[in-house]
Design a protein around this motif. Structure first.
Motif, PDB file in Angstrom:
ATOM      1  N   GLN A   1      -8.199  -0.363 -10.180  1.00 20.46           N
ATOM      2  CA  GLN A   1      -7.891  -1.007  -8.912  1.00 20.46           C
ATOM      3  C   GLN A   1      -7.857  -2.524  -9.060  1.00 20.46           C
ATOM      4  OE1 GLN A   1      -6.937   0.679  -6.289  1.00 20.46           O
ATOM      5  NE2 GLN A   1      -6.552  -1.154  -5.093  1.00 20.46           N
TER       6      GLN A   1
ATOM      7  N   GLN B   1       0.814  -1.218   0.000  1.00 19.26           N
ATOM      8  CA  GLN B   1       0.000   0.000   0.000  1.00 19.26           C
ATOM      9  C   GLN B   1       0.848   1.270   0.000  1.00 19.26           C
ATOM     10  OE1 GLN B   1      -3.281  -0.621  -0.173  1.00 19.26           O
ATOM     11  NE2 GLN B   1      -2.757  -2.819  -0.034  1.00 19.26           N
ATOM     12  N   ASP B   2       2.168   1.138   0.002  1.00 21.89           N
ATOM     13  CA  ASP B   2       3.037   2.302   0.121  1.00 21.89           C
ATOM     14  C   ASP B   2       3.064   3.088  -1.182  1.00 21.89           C
ATOM     15  OD1 ASP B   2       5.499   4.019   0.519  1.00 21.89           O
ATOM     16  OD2 ASP B   2       5.542   2.855   2.373  1.00 21.89           O
TER      17      ASP B   2
END
Length: 821
Positions: free
Chosen positions: A760, A646-647
């Protein structure tokens, strides 16, 4: 030129010629010039103009238009030079007096746009392009360009002035091209007209009392002798050398730096180095006539010459040593040593410069220290390197700066006042002190070095940058003394010094200045990396508060400090050295608390630097088998990739792929040796299937597939390399490959397609080994790798698209301007 570009050119030329049509982007004009240059080099410029008369019309319109924009005028001048670089095209443009109109005295020189530097620069660049053939030589004289160039040498724009000097040197070389006889110049009539004009101007400038004119002439000569290594350069020097010699008689020497540049350029030329000219004699004379500050660069250049008389190089070396000799004399107790720095003594002019002011003293010392630092690693010093005296002089300089010197001479007292707190000299001296660590030194000198370094590390007056330099010099000396002793341990002389360093580090780790805390953490990290396994160092470290203070800095308000604290704690933990000072006998006492804290930084720190540092520590821990990671590698990896996935920082994701590569290498084992006598035995399919399941459980597979389409190219390339490696290692198992038509791959393919389109998409979840292998072979990883290896402008940018974009932009701006009314 292709037909479509030829079709678009008339419209584009019309846009460029119309002052009402805005041309918005200088970059587009630069690209257009690059394209025309490529076409002209590949084809006949004459044929290009004949097939595209709109180009000649554009150049002709440039002569007539009084309100053409400066950027288009500059573009047209440069374009004309590109075409005229071919002699037949030059003559074709000359027939209609187009060249004379563009570059002559009646051209843009008389237009209001000439006041714009870009127009003057475009005029010079156009002439630079066309000055390639004999026809251009006479043209430069006939059109008055040479005289204009003389005036442009003093232009207010440094770019224009420099370009004018470069073009004069190019024109001189062009006019004398092929004239290799050394007798050239015995009479003025022997010189071509262009050369006579330029040489006459140079002679007049060298006789001038105005320093700027002398400088301009010297620059032209320096460029000429640097570019041209033909015998005619000797004849040119024979004619001009008396005037240059006269400059050395003046006090002070005008344009001294330019004189030094000229002589160094000549000394590097094979023409003068092998000739019987008096260059070496003039260099000897120049070194003795220049001021100490002016002589430094020339002396350094002479010392670096391989073909040079030894006496001259020795003289140049002495010039560089003289400031240090003055420092030694000032620091010595009366009557002082009689022989300093192998016979070198400070001159009176050197002393006067040092004592004149803080700025002159600092400038001379910094220059001398920097020059000696450049010479120190060279092997062809004119005489033995004076290691011990230079160490003494450098330490004396540092003591003068921090006020710890106790001079007994009047010069020393004045230097203490001049250099007090001079950060610039302190930084230069500490850099040179670090460089001197590569030499040898007596134990007494090493102890003196340690004492001065401790003074700087302890002093509350040391600036953050000076402290950083002091830490770096300290590390260099510790490393060198250890290597000299033939051991990895700190030397016996260094052990007490290291013990004294820890109280200093503790103090600096608590500094209110974040740069100081950061430097102290970096120093602690390097010390631990080199000596963390040595008993004496471990005992001293664990007896101090340094590990606990470093741990507290993991929550420092400054991101750089947090990143350095992460690196320090990672190194301490790898050595088992981050126990509290209360329990030095239990080096692993607090180890279990570090991993959760680093994971918290990775998941919640708002700045990228600490998160990147955490990933680098985790990668090192996994590679080295750090105890806490080795207990349960899968749990560790799963926790890390849950966060890293998620970084938003691309460098964190890139480091995540580095970590994944280490894990993959460990679970797959070493690859088979390609040079083995027996063919490698394929790993059992059960083993490969378990490896793929493990990669899925720790989320490495999903992370690698997702980053394959990362918007940051380095991340995507790293991911592609990782997946190619994985595919290569699983390829021997034919049973796993046979699942290429597995229906489960459809959902995976749809998800990957969504990721590629920037959507996504659904998470992949846990994938079976057969599905993983099928997807690896379904993806065109080689094609993607080739695409990613291309430069960032790999998307087609053809000349046709450039022309279309410029036309579309002009139309859009024109419509927008109309809408405003």
């Amino acid at each position: 030129m292709d037909s479509e570009c030829s079709r678009l050119l008339p419209a584009l030329c019309a846009v460029l010629a119309d002052p009402r049509q805005p041309v918005t982007d200088d970059t587009c004009l630069e690209k257009l010039l690059d394209w025309f240059k490529t076409v002209a080099e590949a084809e006949s410029s004459l044929l290009l103009l004949q097939e595209n008369p709109c180009l000649v019309e554009l150049l002709s319109h440039t002569l007539k238009s009084q309100d053409m924009s400066a950027r288009v005028l500059s573009f047209s001048l440069r374009l004309a030079g590109i075409f005229a670089a071919q002699e037949n095209c030059f003559q074709y443009l000359q027939q209609g007096e187009l060249m004379l109109g563009l570059f002559g005295e009646a051209g843009p020189v008389g237009l209001p746009a000439w006041s714009v530097p870009s127009v003057r620069s475009g005029w010079i660049q156009g002439l630079c392009s066309l000055a390639q053939h004999p026809s251009a030589e006479q043209f430069l004289v006939d059109c008055g360009a040479v005289d204009t160039l003389f005036s442009l040498q003093g232009d207010s724009s440094l770019f224009v002035a420099s370009a004018a000097s470069q073009l004069l040197a190019q024109a001189l070389s062009l006019s004398l091209q092929g004239r290799d006889t050394p007798q050239l110049g015995s009479q003025d009539s022997d010189w071509p007209s262009c050369a006579r004009s330029i040489v006459g101007h140079l002679e007049e400038a060298l006789r001038s009392r105005a320093t700027p004119q002398v400088t301009q002439a010297l620059k032209v000569l320096t460029t000429t002798f640097g570019r041209c290594h033909h015998p005619w350069t000797q004849a040119l020097w024979m004619q001009l050398s008396p005037l240059v010699t006269c400059l050395l008689e003046k006090d002070p020497i005008p344009a001294a730096h330019s004189v030094a540049d000229l002589f160094l350029t000549m000394a590097r030329s094979p023409v003068f180095a092998s000739s019987d000219c008096d260059l070496w004699v003039m260099l000897v004379r120049t070194l003795s006539r220049l001021s100490p500050t002016q002589a430094g660069p020339l002396a350094l250049g002479v010392c670096k010459l391989h073909v040079c008389p030894l006496a001259l190089r020795t003289q140049a070396f002495d010039v560089l040593l003289q400031p240090m000799a003055c420092i030694l004399e000032a620091a010595a107790q009366p009557p002082g040593p009689s022989d300093l720095l192998d016979g070198t003594r400070g001159s009176s002019s050197m002393a006067d410069t040092l004592l004149a002011s803080t700025s002159s003293c600092a400038g001379l010392l910094c220059q001398s220290l920097a020059h000696l630092g450049e010479l120190q690693p060279l092997s062809h010093s004119p005489r033995p390197w004076p290691q011990a005296p230079l160490l003494e002089a450098t330490l004396a300089t540092l003591r003068f700066c921090n006020g710890s010197a106790v001079p007994l001479s009047s010069v020393g007292v004045r230097l203490c006042g001049i250099l007090a707190g001079c950060v610039r000299v302190q930084r230069a001296a500490l850099d040179f002190l670090a460089a001197l660590s590569q030499g040898t030194g007596s134990p007494d000198l090493v102890m003196k070095v340690s004492a001065v370094l401790l003074e700087y590390l302890r002093s509350p007056d040391s600036s953050p940058m000076v402290l950083k330099k002091a830490f770096q010099a300290t590390l260099q000396w510790l490393l060198t003394t250890s290597q000299a002793g033939g051991s990895c341990d700190p030397s016996p002389h260094s052990q007490p010094f290291i013990g004294e360093l820890f109280p200093v580090m503790q103090k600096r780790l608590c500094s209110p200045c974040w740069e100081v805390r950061d430097s102290a953490l970096e120093f602690l990290t390097h010390l631990t990396a080199h000596w963390g396994g040595q008993p004496g160092f471990r005992q001293a470290l664990l007896a101090s508060d340094a590990p606990e203070l470093a741990k507290q800095l993991l929550r420092d308000p400054e991101g750089y400090v947090r990143a350095s604290a992460v690196a320090a704690m990672g190194q301490l933990a790898a050595r088992g050295l981050h126990a509290s000072s209360a329990h030095p006998e239990q080096p692993g006492a607090q180890q279990k608390h570090l991993l959760p804290e680093l994971m918290d930084i990775l998941s919640s720190d708002s700045e990228g630097f600490p998160r990147r540092a955490v990933m680098q520590v985790f990668t090192a821990w996994l590679r080295d088998g750090h105890a806490e990671v080795a207990q349960d590698p899968e749990r560790f990896m799963a926790g890390v990739f849950q966060v890293v996935g998620q970084d938003l920082d691309w460098e964190v994701r890139l480091q995540g792929l580095e970590l994944a590569g280490v894990f993959l290498a460990q679970v797959l084992g070493p690859p088979a040796c390609p040079y083995a006598a027996a063919p490698p035995t394929a790993a059992p399919s059960v083993q490969l299937a378990e490896v793929l399941r493990a990669l899925g459980r720790v989320r490495v597979l999903e992370f690698a597939f997702h980053t394959l389409f990362d918007c940051d190219r380095p991340v995507a390339r790293k991911s592609c390399d990782l997946l190619l490696l994985l595919r290569a290692r699983t390829a021997p198992d034919s049973r796993l490959q046979g699942a290429g038509r597995c229906p489960d791959t459809a959902a995976v393919e749809a998800t990957l397609q969504a990721w590629q389109e920037g959507k996504q998409g659904q998470p992949l979840g846990e994938l079976g080994p057969e599905v993983v292998v099928a997807v690896l072979w379904m993806l065109d990883l080689e094609g993607l790798q080739a695409t990613l290896a291309e430069s960032s402008d790999h998307v087609e940018q053809s000349p046709q698209s450039l022309l279309q974009d410029m036309l579309a932009t002009a139309a859009a701006l024109d419509d927008h301007e109309a809408d405003c009314y």
